[in-house]
Write a protein that holds these residues in place. Structure first.
Motif, PDB file in Angstrom:
ATOM      1  N   THR A  59       0.851  -1.204   0.000  1.00  0.00           N
ATOM      2  CA  THR A  59       0.000   0.000   0.000  1.00  0.00           C
ATOM      3  C   THR A  59       0.884   1.249   0.000  1.00  0.00           C
ATOM      4  O   THR A  59       2.098   1.188   0.266  1.00  0.00           O
ATOM      5  N   ALA A  60       0.236   2.400  -0.231  1.00  0.00           N
ATOM      6  CA  ALA A  60       0.963   3.683  -0.210  1.00  0.00           C
ATOM      7  C   ALA A  60       1.601   3.889   1.161  1.00  0.00           C
ATOM      8  O   ALA A  60       2.710   4.412   1.274  1.00  0.00           O
ATOM      9  N   ARG A  61       0.889   3.460   2.220  1.00  0.00           N
ATOM     10  CA  ARG A  61       1.446   3.636   3.573  1.00  0.00           C
ATOM     11  C   ARG A  61       2.734   2.845   3.752  1.00  0.00           C
ATOM     12  O   ARG A  61       3.753   3.373   4.232  1.00  0.00           O
ATOM     13  N   VAL A  62       2.712   1.568   3.360  1.00  0.00           N
ATOM     14  CA  VAL A  62       3.901   0.726   3.548  1.00  0.00           C
ATOM     15  C   VAL A  62       5.055   1.245   2.685  1.00  0.00           C
ATOM     16  O   VAL A  62       6.205   1.326   3.146  1.00  0.00           O
ATOM     17  N   ILE A  63       4.734   1.647   1.464  1.00  0.00           N
ATOM     18  CA  ILE A  63       5.788   2.183   0.579  1.00  0.00           C
ATOM     19  C   ILE A  63       6.390   3.450   1.201  1.00  0.00           C
ATOM     20  O   ILE A  63       7.615   3.621   1.248  1.00  0.00           O
ATOM     21  N   GLY A  64       5.520   4.308   1.716  1.00  0.00           N
ATOM     22  CA  GLY A  64       5.990   5.555   2.321  1.00  0.00           C
ATOM     23  C   GLY A  64       6.830   5.299   3.566  1.00  0.00           C
ATOM     24  O   GLY A  64       7.900   5.897   3.750  1.00  0.00           O
ATOM     25  N   SER A  65       6.364   4.387   4.411  1.00  0.00           N
ATOM     26  CA  SER A  65       7.126   4.082   5.635  1.00  0.00           C
ATOM     27  C   SER A  65       8.496   3.514   5.272  1.00  0.00           C
ATOM     28  O   SER A  65       9.515   3.902   5.847  1.00  0.00           O
TER      29      SER A  65
ATOM     30  N   ALA B  43      10.462   6.320  -6.369  1.00  0.00           N
ATOM     31  CA  ALA B  43      11.765   6.702  -6.947  1.00  0.00           C
ATOM     32  C   ALA B  43      12.878   6.498  -5.922  1.00  0.00           C
ATOM     33  O   ALA B  43      13.975   6.019  -6.253  1.00  0.00           O
ATOM     34  N   THR B  44      12.582   6.818  -4.662  1.00  0.00           N
ATOM     35  CA  THR B  44      13.590   6.628  -3.596  1.00  0.00           C
ATOM     36  C   THR B  44      13.938   5.139  -3.481  1.00  0.00           C
ATOM     37  O   THR B  44      15.122   4.758  -3.402  1.00  0.00           O
ATOM     38  N   LEU B  45      12.900   4.298  -3.470  1.00  0.00           N
ATOM     39  CA  LEU B  45      13.148   2.858  -3.317  1.00  0.00           C
ATOM     40  C   LEU B  45      13.927   2.317  -4.514  1.00  0.00           C
ATOM     41  O   LEU B  45      14.874   1.542  -4.341  1.00  0.00           O
ATOM     42  N   VAL B  46      13.539   2.745  -5.724  1.00  0.00           N
ATOM     43  CA  VAL B  46      14.256   2.276  -6.933  1.00  0.00           C
ATOM     44  C   VAL B  46      15.726   2.686  -6.829  1.00  0.00           C
ATOM     45  O   VAL B  46      16.629   1.891  -7.116  1.00  0.00           O
ATOM     46  N   GLY B  47      15.937   3.904  -6.363  1.00  0.00           N
ATOM     47  CA  GLY B  47      17.316   4.401  -6.214  1.00  0.00           C
ATOM     48  C   GLY B  47      18.124   3.570  -5.224  1.00  0.00           C
ATOM     49  O   GLY B  47      19.352   3.502  -5.305  1.00  0.00           O
ATOM     50  N   ARG B  48      17.435   2.912  -4.293  1.00  0.00           N
ATOM     51  CA  ARG B  48      18.140   2.069  -3.302  1.00  0.00           C
ATOM     52  C   ARG B  48      18.238   0.615  -3.749  1.00  0.00           C
ATOM     53  O   ARG B  48      18.643  -0.246  -2.962  1.00  0.00           O
ATOM     54  N   GLY B  49      17.790   0.353  -4.979  1.00  0.00           N
ATOM     55  CA  GLY B  49      17.925  -1.018  -5.494  1.00  0.00           C
ATOM     56  C   GLY B  49      16.739  -1.916  -5.213  1.00  0.00           C
ATOM     57  O   GLY B  49      16.802  -3.127  -5.442  1.00  0.00           O
ATOM     58  N   VAL B  50      15.637  -1.326  -4.712  1.00  0.00           N
ATOM     59  CA  VAL B  50      14.430  -2.134  -4.476  1.00  0.00           C
ATOM     60  C   VAL B  50      13.781  -2.433  -5.836  1.00  0.00           C
ATOM     61  O   VAL B  50      13.759  -1.580  -6.719  1.00  0.00           O
ATOM     62  N   HIS B  51      13.286  -3.638  -5.988  1.00  0.00           N
ATOM     63  CA  HIS B  51      12.658  -4.037  -7.251  1.00  0.00           C
ATOM     64  C   HIS B  51      11.162  -3.743  -7.172  1.00  0.00           C
ATOM     65  O   HIS B  51      10.499  -4.210  -6.242  1.00  0.00           O
ATOM     66  N   ILE B  52      10.654  -2.996  -8.115  1.00  0.00           N
ATOM     67  CA  ILE B  52       9.226  -2.655  -8.121  1.00  0.00           C
ATOM     68  C   ILE B  52       8.554  -3.471  -9.231  1.00  0.00           C
ATOM     69  O   ILE B  52       9.001  -3.442 -10.388  1.00  0.00           O
ATOM     70  N   VAL B  53       7.506  -4.194  -8.874  1.00  0.00           N
ATOM     71  CA  VAL B  53       6.783  -5.014  -9.861  1.00  0.00           C
ATOM     72  C   VAL B  53       5.372  -4.450  -9.966  1.00  0.00           C
ATOM     73  O   VAL B  53       4.619  -4.447  -9.000  1.00  0.00           O
ATOM     74  N   GLY B  54       5.007  -3.962 -11.161  1.00  0.00           N
ATOM     75  CA  GLY B  54       3.694  -3.375 -11.379  1.00  0.00           C
ATOM     76  C   GLY B  54       3.659  -1.963 -10.834  1.00  0.00           C
ATOM     77  O   GLY B  54       4.709  -1.370 -10.582  1.00  0.00           O
ATOM     78  N   PRO B  55       2.478  -1.390 -10.636  1.00  0.00           N
ATOM     79  CA  PRO B  55       1.180  -2.049 -10.814  1.00  0.00           C
ATOM     80  C   PRO B  55       0.759  -2.077 -12.280  1.00  0.00           C
ATOM     81  O   PRO B  55       1.409  -1.464 -13.125  1.00  0.00           O
TER      82      PRO B  55
END
Ligand code: PMT
Length: 409
Positions: free
Chosen positions: A90-96, A138-150
């Motif tokens: 969710t947006a909350r978990v992504i933000g946290s 964008a922050t997570l992608v910059g840290r190497g997190v893999h984003i799938v979807g949506p």
């Protein structure tokens, strides 16, 4: 290649309507052999029951930072995971997660892990397109997190647009890809290997058969070892032992069935290992009804079974390495050398099945490996897995020599 087998995956589920699809993600990961540890947020349990994950996953679902059995569950999960996947996120978990805020078990686990993380967002389009969410992604992608979807499509409340959770199969495939990217190369990568295991059963009537004492342990140990070294394995087996996740399993009973299945699998294989104890003879005419004791002792006429190893030796494609076994009770070397010659194998793994701790059904084995170029390798008493390791080391060394020879030509 299935890299999920044996991997510890934290499956984080946060509170959105797509949480029900996380059940399917869990099932796909478990089916692929992964050890799945579900972590649910309070919101997730509004949409899907904890009991569902308890039943499907490899461990009971966890929800709290304060666990009676484990005083620090977020670090245990974070440190032992091979991968953390959050679906739906969710947006909350992504933000946290982007802000490093660890207010519940899922976000604390995300902050506490050094394992790769796959985040699968799912939310309404307005939320997904909000600049704050975009910045967090964008922050997570910059840290190497893999984003799938949506993906785009139907959303809750009858809406349409971007924000739909990726299909569970895509999420499982993405986790596999992430693990693949981090995997160290292995010496049987890309090799196709066929292993036979167990003893064949040749029917006399519907309830009786001619069989032998093979448990399939040695054959299955070879399949386990080959899979763990990166090979694509087909195991043709007569026994119900668990096969390594990712291997193709063909269940057979008789020598004729094993001959057919092995010939089909071996046609394109790089390596074939015949560890099965194949009956040499079978009843000519098995009867269709149970023989009655009152009719007296039956005369059972036998005929030879197909010699699978000899047929494979006669039609061996160039470059294929063919390994046979020899189960002997005397004259180990002489008998094994005759089998090596007569069956056209590259190696014969000879075991004296009367020796203590060797041969049928036990956990260990002691073998001599005779090779067609005259070498003899002695592999002293050790576990069947270690014997498998030593046999496959020889095969791999041969493959390396073959490749070097081809490159020099
Ligand atoms: O299964 P486990 O309990 O762990 O025991 C392991 C084992 C003793 C079965 C194993 O180590 C072993 O020795 N396997 C080969 C048993 C056997 O059938 O040996 P053999 O000497 O009868 O046959 C020689 C080779 O020809 C074998 O590779 C066999 O698979 C093959 N064969 C035999 C007969 C036949 N009709 N077709 C064949 O392909």
């Amino acid at each position: 290649m299935n890299l999920l087998a044996g991997k510890r995956i934290v499956l984080g589920v946060s509170g959105g309507i797509a949480a029900y699809k996380a059940v399917e993600v869990c099932r796909l990961l478990v089916d692929a052999g992964a050890h799945v540890m579900p972590v649910l947020t309070g919101g997730a349990t509004r949409f899907v029951g904890r009991a569902t994950f308890d039943a499907l996953a490899s461990e009971r679902a966890r929800m709290s930072l304060f666990d009676e059995e484990d005083p620090i569950p977020h670090t245990t999960l974070g440190q032992t995971a091979d991968c953390v996947v959050v679906a739906p996120a969710t947006a909350r978990v992504i933000g946290s997660y982007a802000a490093g805020i660890s207010s519940d078990l899922l976000t604390a686990t995300l902050v506490a892990t050094r394992a790769p993380v796959v985040v699968c967002p799912a939310m309404h389009t307005e939320m997904w397109e909000h600049p704050a969410v975009a910045a967090n992604i964008a922050t997570l992608v910059g840290r190497g997190v893999h984003i799938v979807g949506p993906e785009s499509g139907h959303l809750a409340g009858g809406d349409e647009g971007a924000g739909r959770l990726s299909p569970p199969a895509n999420i499982a495939a993405a986790v596999n890809r992430v693990l693949e990217a981090r995997r160290q190369p292995s010496d049987m990568d890309g090799l196709s290997v066929v292993v036979t295991a167990g003893g064949t059963r040749e029917p006399i009537d519907p309830v009786r058969y001619i069989g032998n004492r093979s448990s399939g342990k040695q054959g299955h140990a070879l399949a386990d070892e080959a899979v763990s070294r990166g090979a694509q394995v087909t195991i043709v087996t007569t026994v119900d032992r668990p096969a390594p996740p990712g291997a193709a399993v063909v269940r057979v009973d008789t020598a004729a069935q094993m001959a057919e299945a092995t010939a089909a699998a071996a046609a394109g294989a790089d390596v074939v290992v015949m560890a099965a104890a194949v009956a040499d003879f079978r009843p000519v005419a098995p009867v269709g009804v149970k023989l009655k004791k009152r009719d007296g002792a039956p005369a059972v006429h036998l005929e030879p079974t197909p010699d699978i190893l000899a047929a494979l030796g006669a039609s061996k494609p160039p470059g294929q390495i063919l390994v046979g076994f020899a189960a002997e009770t005397c004259d180990l070397v002489r008998n094994a050398a005759a089998k090596l010659r007569d069956k056209g194998a590259d190696y014969i793994v000879a075991n004296d099945v009367t020796a203590q701790g060797a041969g049928f059904a036990c956990e260990t084995n002691e073998v001599l490996v005779l090779s067609s170029d005259g070498r003899v390798h002695s592999i002293g008493l050790r576990s069947k897995r270690q014997v498998a390791q030593a046999v496959l080391d020889l095969v791999v060394a041969d493959r390396v020599a073959q490749t070097a020879q081809q490159e020099n030509q």
